[in-house]
Structure formats: C-alpha cells, structure tokens
Design a protein around this motif. Structure first.
Motif, PDB file in Angstrom:
ATOM      1  N   ARG A 106      -6.060   0.154  -3.563  1.00 48.46           N
ATOM      2  CA  ARG A 106      -6.161  -1.025  -2.692  1.00 48.46           C
ATOM      3  C   ARG A 106      -5.108  -1.027  -1.588  1.00 48.46           C
ATOM      4  O   ARG A 106      -5.116  -1.882  -0.712  1.00 48.46           O
ATOM      5  N   GLY A 107      -4.224  -0.073  -1.648  1.00 49.96           N
ATOM      6  CA  GLY A 107      -3.206   0.007  -0.615  1.00 49.96           C
ATOM      7  C   GLY A 107      -2.132   1.014  -0.982  1.00 49.96           C
ATOM      8  O   GLY A 107      -2.109   1.546  -2.099  1.00 49.96           O
ATOM      9  N   LYS A 108      -1.263   1.281  -0.028  1.00 52.12           N
ATOM     10  CA  LYS A 108      -0.149   2.213  -0.251  1.00 52.12           C
ATOM     11  C   LYS A 108       1.113   1.655   0.389  1.00 52.12           C
ATOM     12  O   LYS A 108       1.054   0.856   1.328  1.00 52.12           O
ATOM     13  N   VAL A 109       2.226   2.117  -0.129  1.00 55.37           N
ATOM     14  CA  VAL A 109       3.533   1.766   0.421  1.00 55.37           C
ATOM     15  C   VAL A 109       4.267   3.065   0.751  1.00 55.37           C
ATOM     16  O   VAL A 109       4.375   3.950  -0.108  1.00 55.37           O
ATOM     17  N   TYR A 110       4.729   3.167   1.986  1.00 54.85           N
ATOM     18  CA  TYR A 110       5.522   4.318   2.423  1.00 54.85           C
ATOM     19  C   TYR A 110       6.902   3.831   2.857  1.00 54.85           C
ATOM     20  O   TYR A 110       7.026   2.759   3.457  1.00 54.85           O
ATOM     21  N   ARG A 111       7.897   4.635   2.573  1.00 50.36           N
ATOM     22  CA  ARG A 111       9.249   4.311   3.038  1.00 50.36           C
ATOM     23  C   ARG A 111       9.793   5.477   3.847  1.00 50.36           C
ATOM     24  O   ARG A 111       9.705   6.632   3.415  1.00 50.36           O
ATOM     25  N   TYR A 112      10.364   5.157   4.994  1.00 49.32           N
ATOM     26  CA  TYR A 112      11.011   6.169   5.837  1.00 49.32           C
ATOM     27  C   TYR A 112      12.495   5.846   5.878  1.00 49.32           C
ATOM     28  O   TYR A 112      12.902   4.716   6.162  1.00 49.32           O
ATOM     29  N   LEU A 113      13.331   6.863   5.622  1.00 48.10           N
ATOM     30  CA  LEU A 113      14.773   6.663   5.548  1.00 48.10           C
ATOM     31  C   LEU A 113      15.471   7.337   6.721  1.00 48.10           C
ATOM     32  O   LEU A 113      15.253   8.521   7.002  1.00 48.10           O
ATOM     33  N   ILE A 114      16.322   6.562   7.404  1.00 47.88           N
ATOM     34  CA  ILE A 114      17.062   7.024   8.577  1.00 47.88           C
ATOM     35  C   ILE A 114      18.554   6.981   8.261  1.00 47.88           C
ATOM     36  O   ILE A 114      19.069   5.945   7.819  1.00 47.88           O
TER      37      ILE A 114
END
Length: 245
Positions: A106-114
């Motif tokens: 039903r959905g996805k979660v992505y995390r980008y780290l800087i």
C-alpha cells in the motif's frame, strides 16, 4: 504450496541492484540461490519493488512459494547461515497463497541521508551523501511542503522511465536534522525511477539558493525533467519500509 513472506535488509554497495541480472551479483540472485539450496527446488522471488545499484534496504519485502515444510520461524536462521554478510533475512511469515509482495503493498518509505560535516564521516561514507555546503534547511522544508499530494511526477523521474502513467501520491516529505546529518524521508503509495533521488537533488539546490521554494509547483506542472534538480547519488538512499494493510 506454501507462500512465505520475508523481510530483508541489505547493504547495496556491492550489489548491482535488486533484480537478477546475468553474470552480476544482485540481491534477488543471492537470496534466490540460498533459498533453492534450502528447499531443493527452483524458487521465484517476488519483490515489493526494485532498488538500483548502490541503494540500500532496511525493510525490503519479498515472497516465494515452496513445498518445503521448514517452520516459518526458522526461515531467517536457515537463510542467514549461508547468506553473505551484506544481506540478512530479518523476519518471516506465512501468508495466503495469493498474497503478493508488490501488488499487496500500500506504500513505501524511503530515507535519504545527507552528511553536512566539513569532512566525510568515514563510518557513514557508504550510506550518506557528503554535501559540506552552506544550505538553508528552512527553505528546503518550505519547498518540500509543495510535494505531498497526487501529482504527475514526470519532472521528478528519470527521462528514460518506461512507465507512461507518472501520476503518484506522496503522503509526506519530511526533513530532520541531527547534528551534521540531514535526512529526507519520503512516504507514498509508489515511486518512479530515481524519483526520491531527484526530489533530494532538487531540495539541495533549493537549500543553496539555486531554486526558490515557490518554484516547486511550476516544476511539477511543467512535466519536464530538465526543470528539476540533479539526481542525488544512489548510496545515500535506503528503502526504509514497505507498507501493507
């Protein structure tokens, strides 16, 4: 036949993405090979989605059908004993025969780290994008507020994306500062090729004053990849979670 759902984590650094490719080391290939050793018959893994070379996963989900009677709670153990160190099965569950890792999501979660430190954090160099420039995070947050909702994200996906329908729903784009680290977390029903990385690249340009926050709606409406920012590098991105009912 039983239908087994696995949750897996992997360090994408040494993988050529998730999907099996001839003569290349991939997540699907490594996991499928191990499962076939365990069950003694061919296995076809269904993933919730693909990740590109260099992209990591904390909560990727797959399923496969098998006649094996291995107890469901034993699957992480029998898999991990011979999986490479950069791929781990973290949970297993028996699901209905017609359950599908991709179609039931039903959905996805992505995390980008800087990493905003003056010098790269040696322990995070494979998992964060070192970006030591002066940025206005408040402007980035203001720009990110324009992204949630149902939009045509043509401007925020790779120009060679094969799917025709580029309308997607984002439910949140959240930025969080912790010391020298800045994370961008995107939650939505589905994502296009390079979509999160282009969102991040665009927000970084907003932070440096190259794009103003109030330009984001016009960039969305333009449906033109050239209007958005650069594509942030793959190694800062992690598939954080796949959402199911």
């Amino acid at each position: 036949m039983r239908n087994i759902k696995l949750t897996i984590s992997y360090d994408g650094t040494e993988f050529h993405g998730f999907q099996t490719q001839p003569n290349l080391r991939t997540v699907q290939g490594a996991l499928q090979g191990r499962l076939e050793e365990v069950v003694g018959h061919p296995v076809s893994i269904i993933g919730s989605g693909r990740t590109d070379a260099g992209v990591h996963a904390r909560g990727q989900v797959v399923n496969f059908h098998t006649s094996s009677r291995v107890p469901v709670e034993k699957w992480p153990i029998v898999c991990n004993v011979k999986l490479p160190n950069d791929l781990v099965v973290t949970a297993a569950e028996e699901v209905p025969e017609d359950w599908h890792a991709r179609f039931n999501a039903r959905g996805k979660v992505y995390r980008y780290l800087i990493d905003r430190g003056a010098y790269p954090d040696v322990f995070l160099r494979m998992y964060s994008y070192h970006y030591p420039y002066q940025m206005c995070v408040e402007r980035m947050i203001e720009a990110a507020a324009h992204l949630p909702g149902r939009h045509d994200f043509t401007s925020f996906c790779a120009a060679n994306t094969p799917v025709e329908d580029k309308v997607r729903t984002l439910t949140a784009v959240d930025l969080k500062e912790e010391g020298h680290l800045l994370s961008v977390t995107c939650r939505g029903e589905g994502f296009l090729y390079n979509m999160v990385r282009i969102i991040v690249g665009t927000l970084l340009e907003v932070g440096r004053g190259k794009i103003s926050p109030d330009q984001i709606p016009a960039i969305l409406q333009a449906c033109d990849r050239k209007r958005a920012g650069v594509t942030a590098p793959a190694h800062g991105l992690t598939m954080w979670e796949v959402l199911y009912d």
